[in-house]
Write a protein that holds these residues in place. Structure first.
Motif, PDB file in Angstrom:
ATOM      1  N   TYR A  10       9.089  -2.623   1.109  1.00 56.35           N
ATOM      2  CA  TYR A  10       7.661  -2.802   0.864  1.00 56.35           C
ATOM      3  C   TYR A  10       6.908  -1.683   1.562  1.00 56.35           C
ATOM      4  CZ  TYR A  10       9.224  -7.349  -0.646  1.00 56.35           C
ATOM      5  OH  TYR A  10       9.883  -8.344  -1.315  1.00 56.35           O
ATOM      6  N   VAL A  11       6.029  -0.998   0.808  1.00 55.22           N
ATOM      7  CA  VAL A  11       5.255   0.122   1.320  1.00 55.22           C
ATOM      8  C   VAL A  11       3.793  -0.296   1.357  1.00 55.22           C
ATOM      9  CG1 VAL A  11       4.590   2.524   0.951  1.00 55.22           C
ATOM     10  CG2 VAL A  11       6.874   1.753   0.297  1.00 55.22           C
ATOM     11  N   VAL A  12       3.184  -0.227   2.528  1.00 55.43           N
ATOM     12  CA  VAL A  12       1.777  -0.565   2.703  1.00 55.43           C
ATOM     13  C   VAL A  12       0.992   0.742   2.746  1.00 55.43           C
ATOM     14  CG1 VAL A  12       0.083  -1.734   4.153  1.00 55.43           C
ATOM     15  CG2 VAL A  12       2.411  -2.639   4.005  1.00 55.43           C
ATOM     16  N   LEU A  24       2.734   2.245   6.436  1.00 54.46           N
ATOM     17  CA  LEU A  24       3.843   1.494   7.008  1.00 54.46           C
ATOM     18  C   LEU A  24       4.858   1.136   5.933  1.00 54.46           C
ATOM     19  CD1 LEU A  24       1.494  -0.981   8.839  1.00 54.46           C
ATOM     20  CD2 LEU A  24       2.743   0.843   9.954  1.00 54.46           C
ATOM     21  N   THR A  25       6.110   1.031   6.316  1.00 59.06           N
ATOM     22  CA  THR A  25       7.147   0.541   5.417  1.00 59.06           C
ATOM     23  C   THR A  25       7.960  -0.514   6.153  1.00 59.06           C
ATOM     24  OG1 THR A  25       8.717   2.242   6.079  1.00 59.06           O
ATOM     25  CG2 THR A  25       7.371   2.713   4.153  1.00 59.06           C
ATOM     26  N   THR A  26       8.406  -1.522   5.405  1.00 58.28           N
ATOM     27  CA  THR A  26       9.204  -2.596   5.985  1.00 58.28           C
ATOM     28  C   THR A  26      10.066  -3.232   4.904  1.00 58.28           C
ATOM     29  OG1 THR A  26       9.130  -4.648   7.253  1.00 58.28           O
ATOM     30  CG2 THR A  26       7.388  -4.319   5.654  1.00 58.28           C
ATOM     31  N   ALA A  32       4.713  -7.202   5.636  1.00 59.29           N
ATOM     32  CA  ALA A  32       3.870  -6.289   4.848  1.00 59.29           C
ATOM     33  C   ALA A  32       2.536  -6.951   4.510  1.00 59.29           C
ATOM     34  CB  ALA A  32       4.590  -5.865   3.578  1.00 59.29           C
ATOM     35  N   LEU A  33       2.566  -8.226   4.119  1.00 60.66           N
ATOM     36  CA  LEU A  33       1.328  -8.937   3.797  1.00 60.66           C
ATOM     37  C   LEU A  33       0.450  -9.112   5.034  1.00 60.66           C
ATOM     38  CD1 LEU A  33       2.780 -11.616   1.369  1.00 60.66           C
ATOM     39  CD2 LEU A  33       1.334  -9.674   0.771  1.00 60.66           C
ATOM     40  N   VAL A  43      -6.303  -1.641   0.726  1.00 62.49           N
ATOM     41  CA  VAL A  43      -4.857  -1.629   0.980  1.00 62.49           C
ATOM     42  C   VAL A  43      -4.123  -2.069  -0.271  1.00 62.49           C
ATOM     43  CG1 VAL A  43      -3.033  -2.664   2.373  1.00 62.49           C
ATOM     44  CG2 VAL A  43      -5.219  -2.187   3.407  1.00 62.49           C
ATOM     45  N   ARG A  44      -2.975  -1.468  -0.486  1.00 61.82           N
ATOM     46  CA  ARG A  44      -2.089  -1.939  -1.558  1.00 61.82           C
ATOM     47  C   ARG A  44      -0.664  -2.016  -1.009  1.00 61.82           C
ATOM     48  NH1 ARG A  44      -1.658   3.279  -5.611  1.00 61.82           N
ATOM     49  NH2 ARG A  44      -0.448   4.554  -4.196  1.00 61.82           N
TER      50      ARG A  44
END
Length: 55
Positions: A10-12, A24-26, A32-33, A43-44
């Protein structure tokens, strides 16, 4: 052969000026949410799932 489990990333990203910036990535969707809620409105969250390798 055993298939490897699919790992989703998941890429923020945040919108700044004229571009989206990856912040950020996780691998954890809940994290991420939470980050997206903390950052604010512009934000997406993108979900990236790798394609399985063909043999």
């Amino acid at each position: 052969m055993a298939d490897e489990p699919v790992t989703t990333t998941y890429v923020v990203s945040v919108f700044e000026a004229l571009h989206w910036r990856t912040v950020l990535t996780t691998k954890d969707k809940a994290k991420a949410l939470a980050w997206a809620r903390e950052i604010g409105d512009t934000v997406r969250i993108e979900e990236i799932t790798p394609k399985p390798k063909k043999r």
